[in-house]
Write a protein that holds these residues in place. Structure first.
Motif, PDB file in Angstrom:
ATOM      1  N   SER A 136      35.464 -25.015 -30.261  1.00 46.45           N
ATOM      2  CA  SER A 136      34.685 -25.218 -31.493  1.00 46.45           C
ATOM      3  C   SER A 136      33.886 -23.970 -31.854  1.00 46.45           C
ATOM      4  O   SER A 136      32.794 -24.050 -32.423  1.00 46.45           O
ATOM      5  CB  SER A 136      33.748 -26.413 -31.348  1.00 46.45           C
ATOM      6  OG  SER A 136      32.804 -26.149 -30.324  1.00 46.45           O
TER       7      SER A 136
ATOM      8  N   GLY B 248      38.242 -21.964 -33.630  1.00 46.01           N
ATOM      9  CA  GLY B 248      38.637 -23.380 -33.629  1.00 46.01           C
ATOM     10  C   GLY B 248      38.241 -24.065 -34.928  1.00 46.01           C
ATOM     11  O   GLY B 248      39.048 -24.779 -35.546  1.00 46.01           O
TER      12      GLY B 248
ATOM     13  N   GLU C 285      31.336 -27.863 -25.517  1.00 48.77           N
ATOM     14  CA  GLU C 285      30.034 -28.197 -26.105  1.00 48.77           C
ATOM     15  C   GLU C 285      30.107 -29.580 -26.755  1.00 48.77           C
ATOM     16  O   GLU C 285      31.161 -29.981 -27.235  1.00 48.77           O
ATOM     17  CB  GLU C 285      29.633 -27.196 -27.210  1.00 48.77           C
ATOM     18  CG  GLU C 285      29.551 -25.750 -26.783  1.00 48.77           C
ATOM     19  CD  GLU C 285      30.925 -25.089 -26.640  1.00 48.77           C
ATOM     20  OE1 GLU C 285      31.870 -25.523 -27.326  1.00 48.77           O
ATOM     21  OE2 GLU C 285      31.047 -24.146 -25.839  1.00 48.77           O
TER      22      GLU C 285
ATOM     23  N   ASN D 113      26.310 -15.988 -31.204  1.00 53.02           N
ATOM     24  CA  ASN D 113      25.446 -14.806 -31.097  1.00 53.02           C
ATOM     25  C   ASN D 113      26.074 -13.520 -31.619  1.00 53.02           C
ATOM     26  O   ASN D 113      25.564 -12.430 -31.368  1.00 53.02           O
ATOM     27  CB  ASN D 113      25.003 -14.633 -29.645  1.00 53.02           C
ATOM     28  CG  ASN D 113      24.040 -15.739 -29.251  1.00 53.02           C
ATOM     29  OD1 ASN D 113      22.944 -15.817 -29.786  1.00 53.02           O
ATOM     30  ND2 ASN D 113      24.471 -16.615 -28.366  1.00 53.02           N
TER      31      ASN D 113
ATOM     32  N   SER E 267      39.323 -18.987 -26.324  1.00 52.75           N
ATOM     33  CA  SER E 267      38.779 -17.662 -26.025  1.00 52.75           C
ATOM     34  C   SER E 267      38.928 -17.343 -24.538  1.00 52.75           C
ATOM     35  O   SER E 267      40.036 -17.433 -23.997  1.00 52.75           O
ATOM     36  CB  SER E 267      37.317 -17.598 -26.491  1.00 52.75           C
ATOM     37  OG  SER E 267      36.840 -16.285 -26.396  1.00 52.75           O
TER      38      SER E 267
HETATM   39  C1  FAD Z   1      27.185  -9.508 -29.596  1.00 51.30           C
HETATM   40  C2  FAD Z   1      28.472  -9.812 -30.291  1.00 51.30           C
HETATM   41  C3  FAD Z   1      28.665  -9.282 -31.548  1.00 51.30           C
HETATM   42  C4  FAD Z   1      29.850  -9.557 -32.237  1.00 51.30           C
HETATM   43  N1  FAD Z   1      29.970  -9.088 -33.503  1.00 51.30           N
HETATM   44  C5  FAD Z   1      31.077  -9.409 -34.227  1.00 51.30           C
HETATM   45  C6  FAD Z   1      31.195  -8.976 -35.569  1.00 51.30           C
HETATM   46  O1  FAD Z   1      30.340  -8.285 -36.104  1.00 51.30           O
HETATM   47  N2  FAD Z   1      32.313  -9.344 -36.259  1.00 51.30           N
HETATM   48  C7  FAD Z   1      33.270 -10.112 -35.691  1.00 51.30           C
HETATM   49  O2  FAD Z   1      34.253 -10.420 -36.360  1.00 51.30           O
HETATM   50  N3  FAD Z   1      33.198 -10.529 -34.419  1.00 51.30           N
HETATM   51  C8  FAD Z   1      32.112 -10.193 -33.656  1.00 51.30           C
HETATM   52  N4  FAD Z   1      32.012 -10.595 -32.364  1.00 51.30           N
HETATM   53  C9  FAD Z   1      33.158 -11.260 -31.735  1.00 51.30           C
HETATM   54  C10 FAD Z   1      33.206 -12.728 -32.046  1.00 51.30           C
HETATM   55  O3  FAD Z   1      31.961 -13.307 -31.792  1.00 51.30           O
HETATM   56  C11 FAD Z   1      34.288 -13.381 -31.182  1.00 51.30           C
HETATM   57  O4  FAD Z   1      35.510 -12.704 -31.354  1.00 51.30           O
HETATM   58  C12 FAD Z   1      34.428 -14.835 -31.606  1.00 51.30           C
HETATM   59  O5  FAD Z   1      33.190 -15.494 -31.509  1.00 51.30           O
HETATM   60  C13 FAD Z   1      35.472 -15.567 -30.784  1.00 51.30           C
HETATM   61  O6  FAD Z   1      35.430 -16.885 -31.245  1.00 51.30           O
HETATM   62  P1  FAD Z   1      36.282 -18.025 -30.596  1.00 51.30           P
HETATM   63  O7  FAD Z   1      36.082 -19.235 -31.415  1.00 51.30           O
HETATM   64  O8  FAD Z   1      37.681 -17.533 -30.399  1.00 51.30           O
HETATM   65  O9  FAD Z   1      35.671 -18.199 -29.125  1.00 51.30           O
HETATM   66  P2  FAD Z   1      34.313 -18.915 -28.638  1.00 51.30           P
HETATM   67  O10 FAD Z   1      33.282 -18.885 -29.646  1.00 51.30           O
HETATM   68  O11 FAD Z   1      34.016 -18.340 -27.294  1.00 51.30           O
HETATM   69  O12 FAD Z   1      34.748 -20.417 -28.444  1.00 51.30           O
HETATM   70  C14 FAD Z   1      35.590 -20.836 -27.410  1.00 51.30           C
HETATM   71  C15 FAD Z   1      35.638 -22.343 -27.416  1.00 51.30           C
HETATM   72  O13 FAD Z   1      36.598 -22.776 -26.459  1.00 51.30           O
HETATM   73  C16 FAD Z   1      36.070 -23.889 -25.734  1.00 51.30           C
HETATM   74  N5  FAD Z   1      36.726 -23.963 -24.450  1.00 51.30           N
HETATM   75  C17 FAD Z   1      36.870 -22.973 -23.527  1.00 51.30           C
HETATM   76  N6  FAD Z   1      37.557 -23.415 -22.456  1.00 51.30           N
HETATM   77  C18 FAD Z   1      37.872 -24.719 -22.723  1.00 51.30           C
HETATM   78  C19 FAD Z   1      38.575 -25.729 -22.008  1.00 51.30           C
HETATM   79  N7  FAD Z   1      39.099 -25.504 -20.799  1.00 51.30           N
HETATM   80  N8  FAD Z   1      38.704 -26.961 -22.565  1.00 51.30           N
HETATM   81  C20 FAD Z   1      38.170 -27.213 -23.802  1.00 51.30           C
HETATM   82  N9  FAD Z   1      37.501 -26.280 -24.517  1.00 51.30           N
HETATM   83  C21 FAD Z   1      37.350 -25.065 -23.985  1.00 51.30           C
HETATM   84  C22 FAD Z   1      34.585 -23.587 -25.643  1.00 51.30           C
HETATM   85  O14 FAD Z   1      33.876 -24.764 -25.374  1.00 51.30           O
HETATM   86  C23 FAD Z   1      34.326 -23.026 -27.036  1.00 51.30           C
HETATM   87  O15 FAD Z   1      34.067 -24.087 -27.927  1.00 51.30           O
HETATM   88  C24 FAD Z   1      30.847 -10.349 -31.634  1.00 51.30           C
HETATM   89  C25 FAD Z   1      30.645 -10.878 -30.374  1.00 51.30           C
HETATM   90  C26 FAD Z   1      29.456 -10.613 -29.698  1.00 51.30           C
HETATM   91  C27 FAD Z   1      29.232 -11.225 -28.348  1.00 51.30           C
END
Ligand code: FAD
Length: 316
Positions: A9, A13, A33, A44, A172
């Motif tokens: 999420s 997602g 979550e 963040n 992720s």
């Molecule tokens: C400081 C910082 C600055 C950034 N700045 C930028 C920016 O300026 N621009 C930009 O585009 N990107 C930026 N990013 C990158 C961006 O934040 C990430 O690429 C993005 O948040 C990834 O999102 P996601 O949804 O793929 O993963 P996440 O937000 O990590 O979500 C992963 C999800 O998977 C779930 N999950 C994991 N394992 C399981 C499991 N086994 N079963 C069920 N659920 C599971 C978790 O509960 C979570 O809900 C930054 C990141 C950081 C840390």
């Protein structure tokens, strides 16, 4: 209409689930979550848009352009948390980047940047996303489009109930254990949030004397970064790193002042690093699993483009 399980999420997602639900699919999200809470990585981020391209990843530019258009259109609605800002990448040499073709691109004007730098690549207007507000908005859009949420951890795709024809993997860093992907690893960032002080441009240095310094003004606060540790996933913060971030940001921008009395919060959050973003379908135990992970520092700026590609893929 298909019954689809989205794992995760975060921004990936939620963005993917929303497009699939709008196409009429029955979508469920499982995540670590509880419903309405968002993962540390997505929550963040600076979440600013900046042009991306990589010969090894020909789809990247298209995903980013698609997302630029979609996020820019949201900026007129304050409920989305998207604002348009000037963005400046400080440079040690004057060179013309590949994205000079984009409208709004220019070099730095005389007196616009610190004398420590030779130039800046400037976009006069690009979307900047307030992660807390935007994730909340996406969550609301999802629930209104019929997406259901459950707090549930998955340890293998094969364990997901057979009713789900398609599983979209947006876990992720969780994909390391789910897929055995050895190319995926965390980089831990310390980020300082300060009170809004009227400064309204994004400025960052990825290569110069204040490397990794970054100032990202959202509507109600300003994010400052960062101290970065590769391959570390814990979340404890370091007071010395906070002082270092404040010092580098003030040095990077003449006249920008921030000290400890301005600090609202300090967090460490991880970026999911991978040489290439993984967006592809594979068959696992007779079912389609579509992977959407390894976004590095681009999770926001390519989120809508990838979600749209997955929506097309699920249609076929
Ligand atoms: C400081 C910082 C600055 C950034 N700045 C930028 C920016 O300026 N621009 C930009 O585009 N990107 C930026 N990013 C990158 C961006 O934040 C990430 O690429 C993005 O948040 C990834 O999102 P996601 O949804 O793929 O993963 P996440 O937000 O990590 O979500 C992963 C999800 O998977 C779930 N999950 C994991 N394992 C399981 C499991 N086994 N079963 C069920 N659920 C599971 C978790 O509960 C979570 O809900 C930054 C990141 C950081 C840390």
């Amino acid at each position: 209409m298909k019954e689809i399980l989205v794992l995760g999420s975060g921004v990936s997602g939620l963005s993917t689930a929303l497009k699939l639900a709008k196409d009429g699919h029955k979508v469920t999200i499982w995540s670590l979550e509880p419903a309405g809470f968002f993962p540390r990585g997505s929550a963040n981020a600076y979440a600013m848009w900046w042009p991306v391209a990589d010969p090894a990843q020909p789809r990247l530019e298209g995903w980013a352009e698609f997302t630029f258009t979609e996020l820019s259109a949201l900026a007129s609605d304050p409920a989305t948390g998207v604002v348009m800002r000037k963005v400046m990448a400080l440079k040690m040499k004057r060179e013309t980047p590949w994205f000079a073709k984009l409208s709004g691109f220019r070099h730095a004007l005389p007196g616009e940047i610190s004398a420590e730098y030779a130039d800046a690549h400037v976009l006069d207007t690009a979307p900047i996303v307030d992660p807390g507000v935007y994730l909340g908005w996406l969550y609301k859009q999802c629930t209104e489009s019929g997406v259901t949420f459950e707090q549930r951890a998955v340890s293998a795709f094969a364990d997901c109930p057979a009713q789900y024809e398609v599983i979209v993997n947006c876990t992720s860093l969780g994909s390391r254990s789910l897929t055995g992907d050895k190319d995926l690893y965390p980089s831990r960032f310390q980020v300082v949030t300060i009170k809004q002080n009227g400064f309204d441009s994004v400025v960052f240095d990825d290569e110069g004397p204040n490397r990794r310094a970054c100032v990202v003004p959202h509507r109600d606060y300003i994010k400052l970064g960062a101290v970065v540790d590769e391959h570390i996933e814990t979340s404890e913060t370091d007071p010395a790193a906070t002082l270092d971030i404040l010092r580098r940001c003030a040095k990077m921008i003449p006249g920008f002042k921030a000290d400890l009395t301005d600090v609202l919060s300090v967090v460490r959050a991880c970026r999911p690093e991978r040489r290439t973003v993984r967006v592809e379908a594979e068959k696992v135990c007779g079912r389609t699993v579509v992977h959407n992970y390894g976004h590095d520092g681009m999770g926001y700026i390519i989120s809508a483009g990838i979600a749209d590609e997955i929506r097309q893929l699920v249609k076929t």
